[in-house]
Write a protein that holds these residues in place. Structure first.
Motif, PDB file in Angstrom:
ATOM      1  N   GLN A 135     -45.532 -27.720  39.619  1.00  0.00           N
ATOM      2  CA  GLN A 135     -44.812 -28.941  39.265  1.00  0.00           C
ATOM      3  C   GLN A 135     -45.764 -29.979  38.696  1.00  0.00           C
ATOM      4  OE1 GLN A 135     -42.474 -30.268  42.592  1.00  0.00           O
ATOM      5  NE2 GLN A 135     -41.319 -28.360  42.691  1.00  0.00           N
ATOM      6  N   PHE A 136     -45.274 -30.680  37.677  1.00  0.00           N
ATOM      7  CA  PHE A 136     -46.083 -31.674  36.980  1.00  0.00           C
ATOM      8  C   PHE A 136     -45.356 -33.007  36.968  1.00  0.00           C
ATOM      9  CE2 PHE A 136     -47.001 -27.475  35.337  1.00  0.00           C
ATOM     10  CZ  PHE A 136     -48.377 -27.414  35.495  1.00  0.00           C
ATOM     11  N   GLN A 137     -46.097 -34.060  37.304  1.00  0.00           N
ATOM     12  CA  GLN A 137     -45.538 -35.403  37.352  1.00  0.00           C
ATOM     13  C   GLN A 137     -45.646 -36.074  35.977  1.00  0.00           C
ATOM     14  OE1 GLN A 137     -43.978 -36.655  39.995  1.00  0.00           O
ATOM     15  NE2 GLN A 137     -44.467 -34.957  41.337  1.00  0.00           N
ATOM     16  N   VAL A 138     -45.058 -37.223  35.903  1.00  0.00           N
ATOM     17  CA  VAL A 138     -45.033 -38.029  34.690  1.00  0.00           C
ATOM     18  C   VAL A 138     -46.391 -38.685  34.460  1.00  0.00           C
ATOM     19  CG1 VAL A 138     -43.992 -40.105  33.711  1.00  0.00           C
ATOM     20  CG2 VAL A 138     -42.582 -38.479  34.961  1.00  0.00           C
ATOM     21  N   VAL A 139     -46.767 -38.828  33.195  1.00  0.00           N
ATOM     22  CA  VAL A 139     -47.926 -39.644  32.823  1.00  0.00           C
ATOM     23  C   VAL A 139     -47.412 -40.824  32.015  1.00  0.00           C
ATOM     24  CG1 VAL A 139     -49.606 -37.764  32.824  1.00  0.00           C
ATOM     25  CG2 VAL A 139     -48.409 -38.302  30.723  1.00  0.00           C
ATOM     26  N   LEU A 140     -48.095 -41.939  32.137  1.00  0.00           N
ATOM     27  CA  LEU A 140     -47.706 -43.121  31.382  1.00  0.00           C
ATOM     28  C   LEU A 140     -48.414 -43.084  30.041  1.00  0.00           C
ATOM     29  CD1 LEU A 140     -47.706 -45.858  34.143  1.00  0.00           C
ATOM     30  CD2 LEU A 140     -45.805 -44.511  33.265  1.00  0.00           C
ATOM     31  N   GLY A 141     -47.783 -42.417  29.104  1.00  0.00           N
ATOM     32  CA  GLY A 141     -48.329 -42.298  27.763  1.00  0.00           C
ATOM     33  C   GLY A 141     -47.185 -42.289  26.765  1.00  0.00           C
TER      34      GLY A 141
END
Length: 196
Positions: A135-141
């Protein structure tokens, strides 16, 4: 040195208050909302064809809408995965994926179908899952495909929000599904869409 703030940090801070409200009947739903039926007067399909069509629609995919409920009565959203851009390009030169990784953008549309105003940080409730179950979380980009989903969304009944949520994953990972849950992911119901 680049600084990345992951939405998981915010979600962890909310855990103390949100878990006290959460119920015990957690559910992951993959069933898309049925499109409005048109009354054409045409002859009905036989039961076998209907069953086959229903089987194909068991799992939501890109373009489908899932109806979700939040922790509070009157909090309901129709959530649609509108588009997906794999290997998404950064919108500027200041932020980019780490070496060996790539960005994947998912455009979500949220429509408040409930009877109360809904406020949330939608990025906290989104996660990407690859074909290995990682599982991969959100990045602020921000990505060049379009505007990001707002960090704080406030929707009165009938209002909608549209925006991209960006995930970072290894270049070799195969994205399989994307999930979204209301109340920063702490609601008992999570929607899941197949990406391939």
């Amino acid at each position: 040195m680049r600084f990345r703030i992951h939405a998981a940090i915010v979600a962890a801070l909310l855990a103390c208050t949100a878990t006290a409200c959460a119920g015990t009947d957690e559910e992951v739903t993959t069933k898309p909302k049925a499109p409005a039926a048109a009354d054409t007067g045409a002859e009905k399909k036989d039961d076998g064809a209907k069953a086959e069509a229903a089987k194909k629609q068991q799992d939501a995919k890109v373009g489908d809408t899932i109806a979700l409920k939040g922790l509070e009565a009157g909090h309901e959203l129709d959530v649609t995965v509108v588009k997906v851009v794999d290997n998404a390009k950064p919108a500027d030169e200041f932020f980019a994926p780490e070496d060996g990784n790539r960005w994947l953008g998912v455009q979500f549309q949220l429509v408040n179908t409930g009877s109360k105003a809904y406020s949330d940080a939608p990025m906290n409730g989104a996660k990407l899952v690859d074909d290995q179950g990682q599982q991969f979380q959100v990045v602020l980009g921000d990505i060049s495909a379009g505007p990001s989903m707002q960090a704080d969304v406030n929707l009165k009944p009938g209002s909608k929000a549209l925006g991209w949520i960006t995930f970072e994953l290894p270049k070799k990972s195969k994205a399989a599904t994307v999930q979204f849950g209301m109340d920063s992911g702490f609601s008992d119901q999570t929607g899941e869409w197949k990406l391939s």
